[in-house]
Design an enzyme around this catalytic site. Structure first.
Site, PDB file in Angstrom:
ATOM      1  N   VAL A  59      59.880 -14.511 -32.166  1.00  0.00           N
ATOM      2  CA  VAL A  59      59.131 -13.286 -32.443  1.00  0.00           C
ATOM      3  C   VAL A  59      59.099 -12.927 -33.918  1.00  0.00           C
ATOM      4  O   VAL A  59      58.481 -11.933 -34.300  1.00  0.00           O
ATOM      5  CB  VAL A  59      59.678 -12.074 -31.639  1.00  0.00           C
ATOM      6  CG1 VAL A  59      59.546 -12.305 -30.156  1.00  0.00           C
ATOM      7  CG2 VAL A  59      61.112 -11.754 -32.032  1.00  0.00           C
ATOM      8  N   LYS A  60      59.750 -13.726 -34.771  1.00  0.00           N
ATOM      9  CA  LYS A  60      59.771 -13.408 -36.198  1.00  0.00           C
ATOM     10  C   LYS A  60      58.469 -13.871 -36.867  1.00  0.00           C
ATOM     11  O   LYS A  60      57.544 -14.364 -36.219  1.00  0.00           O
ATOM     12  CB  LYS A  60      60.991 -14.056 -36.847  1.00  0.00           C
ATOM     13  CG  LYS A  60      62.327 -13.528 -36.328  1.00  0.00           C
ATOM     14  CD  LYS A  60      62.473 -12.037 -36.499  1.00  0.00           C
ATOM     15  CE  LYS A  60      63.916 -11.552 -36.361  1.00  0.00           C
ATOM     16  NZ  LYS A  60      64.532 -11.842 -35.060  1.00  0.00           N
TER      17      LYS A  60
END
Length: 386
Positions: A187-188
């Site tokens: 999710v980064k």
């Protein structure tokens, strides 16, 4: 369900990983080195050391800084557990500094006051983990000045901030931090599936970080205690860990790095749209400081609860019921049972606790469409106006 965050992968990413599968090196090979070199070049840093995840990166950064039993690590309560746990892995005491009500990052004024008190008490920290919450750096210039005054090591936990800038330079350049840590979780900003990295301009730290990620061992004759026995020879010169990143992960990370500018541009476009579309609602929108340009890993709003009929929980659940996978970043670390057992209690860091009672993380990822974002805003507006 529209998630709060997700990876953005394409055929080039898949092809990069497949190419490594067909190569001679699946780990500790040339693709890893290329990823490290590319990230160091991008961030204008001298050294980059890739590891299996950002928690491992924080851990070995603390070890490289000499943190140990009897020492102290300070960080913000508004962060993921790893920013504090890395200190406990080293046997250090952990303490927190409350957050700035505008940026929700560590409050530099509160830090300065606490350092003055700690100097009088003989309880100064050895390490400060300065978390770039949501993708925006802390007041790193002030923190750098305080580190010179009080002699602590600065580790910037920039897990949210790949592609961000501060004072006109890339986060990770090392101008105000001794080491910078990135995360490549899915999710980064960019992903290597799992992965992390430590950047530094200090060659002695880089050399130690490289040893620590691989069992504390070296094949460098200059680091050995006796002459080499032959080409096969290595020595373990300190206690290290198996924190290595594979070339498969590095290939994905390197491919993603090629798309970083596009990812950041879209995140900033989405943040600007949120700012515009949410204006006038009973919300506190993210604030910024003049020298920081965020990577917008997260877009967090705070509910002005006095101005709405629903509770924090009701708004959160209402958005989930509407198919919007909102989240909350973060539960104040000092309120976790483990840290309560260390002596922390409700009321210790009121700004972080108030933030927690109001915050909601809205969807933010490059493939979020304008139509999906409009729907998020429409559903949030509906709940706030009930």
């Amino acid at each position: 369900m529209i998630p709060y965050g997700r990876q953005s992968l394409d055929q080039a990413d898949i092809d990069a990983v497949v190419a490594v599968l067909h190569s001679d090196w699946l780990t500790q090979g040339p693709t890893l080195e290329r990823f490290e070199q590319a990230m160091a070049l991008r961030c204008q840093a001298d050294h980059a050391v890739a590891v299996c995840n950002a928690t491992a990166a924080l851990h070995i950064a603390c070890v490289a800084a000499g943190l140990g039993s009897g020492d102290r690590l300070w960080t913000t309560p508004n962060t993921f557990l790893a920013s504090a746990n890395c200190g406990r892995y080293c046997g250090a005491q952990v303490d927190f500094v409350d957050i700035d009500p505008l940026t929700w990052n560590i409050d530099a004024d509160a830090l300065a006051t606490k350092l003055e008190e700690a100097e009088r008490d003989g309880t100064l920290p050895k390490v400060l983990v300065a978390v770039a919450f949501s993708g925006q750096s802390c007041d790193m210039r002030r923190i750098g000045q305080l580190s010179e005054r009080y002699g602590f090591t600065v580790i910037e936990d920039a897990s949210h901030a790949v592609g961000a800038s501060y004072a006109g330079r890339p986060v990770g350049c090392g101008e105000f931090a001794d080491m910078t840590v990135f995360s490549f979780h899915p999710v980064k900003i960019i992903t290597s599936a799992e992965g992390g990295m430590v950047l530094t301009n200090r060659p002695e730290l880089a050399q130690r970080l490289q040893r620590l990620r691989s069992h504390g061992m070296t094949r460098d004759a200059g680091q050995m205690t006796e002459p080499s026995h032959g080409p096969w020879y290595y020595q373990q010169v300190e206690l290290g860990f198996n924190y290595r990143m594979t070339d498969l992960q590095a290939a994905l990370g390197l491919s993603q790095l090629n798309k970083l500018d596009g990812f950041i541009a879209r995140r900033r476009e989405l943040a600007a749209r949120y700012h515009r579309l949410l204006g006038g609602l009973p919300l506190t929108l993210p604030g910024s400081q003049p020298e920081a340009e965020s990577a917008w890993h997260l877009y967090v709003v705070r509910l002005q609860l006095d101005g709405i009929a629903l509770s924090h929980l009701q708004v959160f659940e209402g958005l989930r019921a509407a198919g919007i996978g909102v989240n909350l970043h973060y539960i104040p670390v000092h309120l976790q049972p483990y840290y309560r057992d260390q002596g922390f209690a409700t009321g210790d860091f009121p700004q972080a606790e108030r933030y927690y009672s109001e915050a909601i993380s809205l969807p933010m990822f490059p493939s979020l469409s304008d139509e999906q974002q409009d729907y998020v805003v429409e559903q949030l507006r509906r709940l706030l106006e009930e």
